[in-house]
Design a protein around this motif. Structure first.
Motif, mmCIF file in Angstrom:
data_model
loop_
_atom_site.group_PDB
_atom_site.id
_atom_site.type_symbol
_atom_site.label_atom_id
_atom_site.label_comp_id
_atom_site.label_asym_id
_atom_site.label_seq_id
_atom_site.Cartn_x
_atom_site.Cartn_y
_atom_site.Cartn_z
ATOM 1 N N GLY A 102 -3.279 -11.289 14.924
ATOM 2 C CA GLY A 102 -2.342 -10.179 14.870
ATOM 3 C C GLY A 102 -1.147 -10.422 13.963
ATOM 4 O O GLY A 102 -0.356 -9.532 13.742
ATOM 5 N N VAL A 103 -0.995 -11.635 13.455
ATOM 6 C CA VAL A 103 0.116 -11.943 12.559
ATOM 7 C C VAL A 103 -0.388 -11.830 11.133
ATOM 8 O O VAL A 103 -1.385 -12.438 10.768
ATOM 9 C CB VAL A 103 0.663 -13.368 12.814
ATOM 10 N N VAL A 104 0.296 -11.046 10.360
ATOM 11 C CA VAL A 104 -0.097 -10.851 8.973
ATOM 12 C C VAL A 104 0.745 -11.774 8.112
ATOM 13 O O VAL A 104 1.977 -11.720 8.131
ATOM 14 C CB VAL A 104 0.100 -9.384 8.535
ATOM 15 N N ALA A 105 0.078 -12.642 7.389
ATOM 16 C CA ALA A 105 0.782 -13.544 6.474
ATOM 17 C C ALA A 105 0.048 -13.540 5.152
ATOM 18 O O ALA A 105 -1.159 -13.742 5.110
ATOM 19 C CB ALA A 105 0.826 -14.950 7.057
ATOM 20 N N LYS A 155 -14.853 3.488 2.016
ATOM 21 C CA LYS A 155 -14.361 2.422 1.146
ATOM 22 C C LYS A 155 -12.858 2.242 1.316
ATOM 23 O O LYS A 155 -12.364 1.125 1.446
ATOM 24 C CB LYS A 155 -14.683 2.751 -0.313
ATOM 25 N N ILE A 156 -12.118 3.354 1.346
ATOM 26 C CA ILE A 156 -10.669 3.272 1.512
ATOM 27 C C ILE A 156 -10.325 2.692 2.882
ATOM 28 O O ILE A 156 -9.409 1.864 3.000
ATOM 29 C CB ILE A 156 -10.030 4.657 1.301
ATOM 30 N N LYS A 183 -8.148 -1.764 6.136
ATOM 31 C CA LYS A 183 -8.285 -2.748 7.211
ATOM 32 C C LYS A 183 -8.095 -4.159 6.679
ATOM 33 O O LYS A 183 -7.472 -4.994 7.331
ATOM 34 C CB LYS A 183 -9.652 -2.614 7.881
ATOM 35 N N ALA A 184 -8.644 -4.435 5.484
ATOM 36 C CA ALA A 184 -8.477 -5.759 4.897
ATOM 37 C C ALA A 184 -7.012 -6.024 4.578
ATOM 38 O O ALA A 184 -6.517 -7.140 4.776
ATOM 39 C CB ALA A 184 -9.326 -5.882 3.629
ATOM 40 N N GLU A 236 -4.418 -4.676 6.156
ATOM 41 C CA GLU A 236 -3.672 -4.781 7.400
ATOM 42 C C GLU A 236 -3.926 -6.102 8.105
ATOM 43 O O GLU A 236 -3.029 -6.669 8.709
ATOM 44 C CB GLU A 236 -4.032 -3.620 8.329
ATOM 45 N N SER A 237 -5.168 -6.606 8.031
ATOM 46 C CA SER A 237 -5.489 -7.824 8.777
ATOM 47 C C SER A 237 -4.856 -9.058 8.152
ATOM 48 O O SER A 237 -4.411 -9.946 8.854
ATOM 49 C CB SER A 237 -6.998 -7.996 8.901
ATOM 50 N N GLY A 238 -4.787 -9.134 6.840
ATOM 51 C CA GLY A 238 -4.180 -10.286 6.183
ATOM 52 C C GLY A 238 -4.831 -11.577 6.638
ATOM 53 O O GLY A 238 -6.011 -11.641 6.933
ATOM 54 N N TRP A 239 -4.029 -12.643 6.727
ATOM 55 C CA TRP A 239 -4.522 -13.897 7.265
ATOM 56 C C TRP A 239 -3.333 -14.622 7.866
ATOM 57 O O TRP A 239 -2.193 -14.450 7.473
ATOM 58 C CB TRP A 239 -5.225 -14.750 6.209
#
Length: 142
Positions: free
Chosen positions: A100-103, A83-84, A89-90, A92-95
């Motif tokens: 690869g760009v986290v916004a 779960k952690i 991962k969620a 770190e991935s962002g949108w």
């Protein structure tokens, strides 16, 4: 003025210590005998066997659930770690527009977006989906 010498009666101190040890040992033996008698009274056949599902099989694995009780060992349980990991991962991935760009939106932008979505949902609920058509006059025959 001279101080008087301390007179310790070592015989009495040793006697009290030995008597205390004897009482302690007798009490321990007495408690052990009570436990043995109580165990024989409540379990005359001896201790219960370990259930087959808990003992390891030939692969060294044990069943982790017996009835509705989860018996999984803490060392083997990985639910929390999974779960952690998924949450990390969620995060770190962002949108973003590029891979690869986290916004991430700011809190005020996210709140404005939620308010706009809720307002649009209310408008859709208030507007009738299919308005009732006006009645048409019946065709006249010549």
């Amino acid at each position: 003025m001279a101080a008087e010498e301390d007179h310790i009666i070592t015989g009495k101190v040793v006697q009290v210590g030995v008597i205390s040890l004897v009482i302690f040992i007798v009490g321990g033996i007495w408690a052990w005998r009570i436990q043995v008698a109580t165990t024989r009274e409540f379990a005359p056949e001896g201790a219960a066997n370990i259930p087959v599902l808990i003992t390891p099989d030939e692969k060294g694995q044990t069943a982790y659930e017996i009835g509705i009780v989860n018996q999984r060992m803490f060392q083997l349980d990985t639910h929390a770690e999974q779960k952690i990991d998924s949450q990390q991962k969620a995060l770190e991935s962002g949108w973003g527009d590029e891979p690869g760009v986290v916004a991430r939106p700011t809190i005020s932008t996210a709140m404005d977006q939620i308010i706009a979505e809720q307002a649009a949902g209310r408008q859709q609920q208030q507007a009738p989906a299919n308005p009732t058509p006006a009645p048409q006059p019946a065709p006249q025959q010549p």
